[in-house]
Design a protein around this motif. Structure first.
Motif, PDB file in Angstrom:
ATOM      1  N   GLY A 162       0.814  -1.210   0.000  1.00  0.00           N
ATOM      2  CA  GLY A 162       0.000   0.000   0.000  1.00  0.00           C
ATOM      3  C   GLY A 162       0.845   1.256   0.000  1.00  0.00           C
ATOM      4  O   GLY A 162       1.985   1.260  -0.491  1.00  0.00           O
ATOM      5  N   THR A 163       0.279   2.309   0.559  1.00  0.00           N
ATOM      6  CA  THR A 163       0.974   3.592   0.473  1.00  0.00           C
ATOM      7  C   THR A 163       2.046   3.772   1.555  1.00  0.00           C
ATOM      8  O   THR A 163       2.595   4.864   1.695  1.00  0.00           O
ATOM      9  CB  THR A 163      -0.019   4.773   0.497  1.00  0.00           C
ATOM     10  OG1 THR A 163      -0.828   4.691   1.659  1.00  0.00           O
ATOM     11  CG2 THR A 163      -0.903   4.756  -0.741  1.00  0.00           C
ATOM     12  N   LEU A 173       4.642   2.567   0.922  1.00  0.00           N
ATOM     13  CA  LEU A 173       5.636   2.867  -0.105  1.00  0.00           C
ATOM     14  C   LEU A 173       5.924   4.362  -0.213  1.00  0.00           C
ATOM     15  O   LEU A 173       7.076   4.772  -0.381  1.00  0.00           O
ATOM     16  CB  LEU A 173       5.108   2.434  -1.470  1.00  0.00           C
ATOM     17  CG  LEU A 173       5.486   1.062  -1.979  1.00  0.00           C
ATOM     18  CD1 LEU A 173       4.837   0.858  -3.325  1.00  0.00           C
ATOM     19  CD2 LEU A 173       6.996   0.924  -2.068  1.00  0.00           C
ATOM     20  N   LEU A 174       4.860   5.163  -0.164  1.00  0.00           N
ATOM     21  CA  LEU A 174       5.043   6.606  -0.348  1.00  0.00           C
ATOM     22  C   LEU A 174       5.840   7.203   0.802  1.00  0.00           C
ATOM     23  O   LEU A 174       6.550   8.195   0.621  1.00  0.00           O
ATOM     24  CB  LEU A 174       3.680   7.308  -0.497  1.00  0.00           C
ATOM     25  CG  LEU A 174       2.914   6.965  -1.782  1.00  0.00           C
ATOM     26  CD1 LEU A 174       1.542   7.627  -1.792  1.00  0.00           C
ATOM     27  CD2 LEU A 174       3.711   7.377  -3.018  1.00  0.00           C
ATOM     28  N   ILE A 213       9.452   6.239   0.034  1.00  0.00           N
ATOM     29  CA  ILE A 213       9.963   7.045  -1.075  1.00  0.00           C
ATOM     30  C   ILE A 213      10.213   8.484  -0.614  1.00  0.00           C
ATOM     31  O   ILE A 213      11.267   9.066  -0.882  1.00  0.00           O
ATOM     32  CB  ILE A 213       8.972   6.996  -2.259  1.00  0.00           C
ATOM     33  CG1 ILE A 213       8.964   5.577  -2.869  1.00  0.00           C
ATOM     34  CG2 ILE A 213       9.326   8.039  -3.316  1.00  0.00           C
ATOM     35  CD1 ILE A 213       7.791   5.299  -3.789  1.00  0.00           C
ATOM     36  N   GLU A 246       9.291   7.199  -7.962  1.00  0.00           N
ATOM     37  CA  GLU A 246       8.295   6.316  -7.337  1.00  0.00           C
ATOM     38  C   GLU A 246       8.367   4.912  -7.934  1.00  0.00           C
ATOM     39  O   GLU A 246       8.852   4.715  -9.051  1.00  0.00           O
ATOM     40  CB  GLU A 246       6.885   6.899  -7.503  1.00  0.00           C
ATOM     41  CG  GLU A 246       6.735   8.207  -6.741  1.00  0.00           C
ATOM     42  CD  GLU A 246       5.282   8.618  -6.513  1.00  0.00           C
ATOM     43  OE1 GLU A 246       4.365   7.931  -6.992  1.00  0.00           O
ATOM     44  OE2 GLU A 246       5.087   9.645  -5.842  1.00  0.00           O
ATOM     45  N   TYR A 247       7.895   3.968  -7.167  1.00  0.00           N
ATOM     46  CA  TYR A 247       7.848   2.577  -7.644  1.00  0.00           C
ATOM     47  C   TYR A 247       6.738   1.855  -6.914  1.00  0.00           C
ATOM     48  O   TYR A 247       6.253   2.308  -5.873  1.00  0.00           O
ATOM     49  CB  TYR A 247       9.197   1.868  -7.423  1.00  0.00           C
ATOM     50  CG  TYR A 247       9.716   1.899  -5.993  1.00  0.00           C
ATOM     51  CD1 TYR A 247       9.345   0.926  -5.068  1.00  0.00           C
ATOM     52  CD2 TYR A 247      10.572   2.903  -5.559  1.00  0.00           C
ATOM     53  CE1 TYR A 247       9.814   0.954  -3.765  1.00  0.00           C
ATOM     54  CE2 TYR A 247      11.048   2.947  -4.256  1.00  0.00           C
ATOM     55  CZ  TYR A 247      10.668   1.961  -3.358  1.00  0.00           C
ATOM     56  OH  TYR A 247      11.134   1.995  -2.070  1.00  0.00           O
ATOM     57  N   ASP A 248       6.310   0.742  -7.463  1.00  0.00           N
ATOM     58  CA  ASP A 248       5.344  -0.103  -6.763  1.00  0.00           C
ATOM     59  C   ASP A 248       5.953  -1.486  -6.582  1.00  0.00           C
ATOM     60  O   ASP A 248       6.899  -1.868  -7.283  1.00  0.00           O
ATOM     61  CB  ASP A 248       4.013  -0.191  -7.532  1.00  0.00           C
ATOM     62  CG  ASP A 248       2.871  -0.706  -6.634  1.00  0.00           C
ATOM     63  OD1 ASP A 248       3.079  -0.852  -5.411  1.00  0.00           O
ATOM     64  OD2 ASP A 248       1.779  -0.978  -7.155  1.00  0.00           O
ATOM     65  N   LEU A 249       5.425  -2.200  -5.623  1.00  0.00           N
ATOM     66  CA  LEU A 249       5.919  -3.523  -5.264  1.00  0.00           C
ATOM     67  C   LEU A 249       4.754  -4.481  -5.093  1.00  0.00           C
ATOM     68  O   LEU A 249       3.744  -4.122  -4.484  1.00  0.00           O
ATOM     69  CB  LEU A 249       6.619  -3.472  -3.897  1.00  0.00           C
ATOM     70  CG  LEU A 249       8.004  -2.882  -3.769  1.00  0.00           C
ATOM     71  CD1 LEU A 249       8.421  -2.924  -2.309  1.00  0.00           C
ATOM     72  CD2 LEU A 249       8.983  -3.662  -4.630  1.00  0.00           C
ATOM     73  N   TYR A 286      -2.244   3.088   5.758  1.00  0.00           N
ATOM     74  CA  TYR A 286      -1.339   4.225   5.575  1.00  0.00           C
ATOM     75  C   TYR A 286      -1.992   5.440   4.943  1.00  0.00           C
ATOM     76  O   TYR A 286      -1.568   6.575   5.183  1.00  0.00           O
ATOM     77  CB  TYR A 286      -0.077   3.801   4.808  1.00  0.00           C
ATOM     78  CG  TYR A 286       0.903   3.171   5.761  1.00  0.00           C
ATOM     79  CD1 TYR A 286       0.685   1.885   6.236  1.00  0.00           C
ATOM     80  CD2 TYR A 286       1.985   3.887   6.265  1.00  0.00           C
ATOM     81  CE1 TYR A 286       1.537   1.321   7.169  1.00  0.00           C
ATOM     82  CE2 TYR A 286       2.837   3.328   7.192  1.00  0.00           C
ATOM     83  CZ  TYR A 286       2.608   2.042   7.643  1.00  0.00           C
ATOM     84  OH  TYR A 286       3.435   1.495   8.577  1.00  0.00           O
TER      85      TYR A 286
END
Lengths: 345, 345
Positions: free
Chosen positions: A64-65, A67-68, A71, A149-152, A190
């Protein structure tokens, strides 16, 4: 003049460089069942031979976020552990031993250094879960992700003997519910947590919060706990006295615990005091308690439903493993005809 | 006033609505080995009992920026087939039978209708590959994806008997290389293809291209072929005469075929005439032929390395299955000491 794939934004050489950097990380996670190293078209794994009627258990998840936050703060080394945790904990709730893991990493422009740190965290997570990092995909997609940015996404497969499968079929009225602590928000809620800190409280990720003793970013990035080894210890201690495990993810205790309840029952739960991070969010929103309980783990990462006669042995074993276990309550009969639910008492 | 998770951009009810819509789609793909329906913490699958020394084969992939074509043209119903194809074809190259598939769907704001169409395409792909859609994750991540955009990752697990495992170990000097056609670009090279059509040729996705007989968007969205059933027919026809399979993905024939070559060999390949879509891209870039061969499948989706004595039988079986097979060349000895490579003749 002729154009190339690289000019169109995809650098195959950078991708190959990353694969070379990942190989030693993946190698560290090898288990005896793994047959081939990363590099072929697919990963290969044997099925453990000591399991009667083996079933494959699989799960996929993202972070989810959270990640943000990683980053925005430039801290990419533990988000991989979160990814493994989300998948491997789901596998473990079936009573399965995680075998192998694959990751999907997607970005707009590949930064090999950042990708390597993320994947090193994935390898760390695999080691904690006892599973092998057997493959993965790195996707460079110009125009799809914002710069930096990236996603996983993660995928995990485990194995369990059919008769050892945990779940609602094994849960009975009278079972005790034991709560095992989370380390923080883990990887759910998040979007709400960021909204509370950023918008409602006006605090950036680098703002120090006295109650927490850390910055907002540090508090939000605490890695998700990885439970399979603990589950294994619990199984060793009480065997088939362990009936079901609930991984407290999106939806909190309110929405997740019912997933292990058989029809005609409900869970009577007395929540322990909220850890400080959840109290800060509750007050900072404000977020009402039912919403909090339906969004965050509220301090409980895993809940075990155990045979009442084995509850003491379970607590002893978990305590010996360094856990602070909370006796949350029990499974009671419910003749209302409603779907199984949680009754907070 | 108190705030909620929904106000922070995550709509759990929409997510649950989607899960209900996915259930019948997933159910259509069930195979006898599947134990539990979607909905628990993890998907469950038995291991087929008719396979000696079974090995699990797993792969993960995405569809790259083919997604952006689907999104820009509003055609979301076949990108799921692409996703399954990319993963299941990789599994099939090992000689494995795909068993089950999981998907990861990530977006900024969940549009249940679009997500359902995408996942219906995934279910279609699973049916074509003969594997079960056993689980998935839908991630709503406010702020992470642009409005209307989404990303997809897929994960497939299959099974093969250890002695039936295909690959470079089985490939020998003298083996024939048989090319099996692709349906179009499949799911690789889209960043370059989009650059060529949009920037170099100034053509939008809705522009009609006379040579293609379709619009740019239609040509680019032709679904990726799914090969496992064809591979199964080929195995039935020539048994252990089938030595290796190369799935022609990112890197084209140039970078993928060497992955099935043993040391001390190289592949002598005579490429058939480029299908018209690749010729349009070649001229429209312009893109030089070596770059084209290293970026696109150039009309070949799968390449089989077969024992020379069984090549005719393989061609007969594939032709009977409706395939136009191309005899591309053979494996030759290479004493240069270099890594195995493709020699175009």
């Amino acid at each position: 003049m002729a154009i190339t794939y690289r000019e169109a934004g995809v650098d195959i050489d950078a991708g190959e460089d990353l694969v070379e950097r990942i190989k030693p990380l993946a190698k560290r996670t090898r288990i005896p069942e793994v047959v081939a190293d990363i590099g072929g078209f697919a990963g290969l794994c044997q099925i453990p031979t000591d399991i009667e009627e083996p079933l494959l258990v699989s799960g996929t998840d993202g972070v989810g976020t959270k990640l943000l936050v990683a980053i925005a703060t430039g801290r990419h080394d533990t988000i991989g552990q979160d990814l493994v945790a989300m998948c491997a904990n789901d596998i473990a709730t079936c009573g399965a031993r995680p075998l192998f893991f694959l990751d999907y990493f997607a970005c707009g422009k590949l930064d090999v250094g950042i990708a390597e740190r993320v994947i090193a965290g994935i390898a760390d997570g695999c080691s904690l879960a006892g599973c092998a990092l057997i493959g993965g995909e790195t996707a460079e997609m110009p125009g799809m992700y914002k710069s930096g940015e990236y996603d996983l996404a993660g995928f995990c497969v485990g194995v369990v003997g059919r008769r050892q499968l945990l779940g609602p079929d094994k849960v009975r009225v009278g079972d005790r519910l034991l709560g095992i602590t989370s380390s923080g928000l883990h990887s759910n809620g998040y979007s709400l947590a960021r909204r509370v800190f950023e918008t409602q409280m006006g605090l950036g990720f680098d703002a120090h919060v006295p109650e927490l003793g850390t910055t907002v970013g540090e508090a939000l990035l605490v890695p998700t706990r990885i439970y399979p080894r603990l589950v294994s210890q619990l199984k060793t201690a009480i065997g088939d006295g362990l009936h079901a495990l609930c991984h407290v993810t999106g939806g909190g205790v309110t929405d997740n615990l019912p997933r292990v309840l058989p029809p005609g029952t409900r869970a009577q739960v007395r929540m322990p005091e909220l850890p400080v991070l959840f109290r800060v969010i509750q007050a900072g929103g404000p977020v009402e308690l039912p919403e909090l309980l339906r969004t965050f783990n509220c301090g409980l990462g895993l809940i075990a439903a155990v045979d009442a006669s084995r509850a003491d042995a379970a607590v002893t074993a978990l305590s010996a493993a360094g856990e602070q276990v909370v006796d949350l309550g029990e499974i009671v009969a419910d003749t209302s005809g409603n779907e199984p639910c949680v009754e907070y008492v």
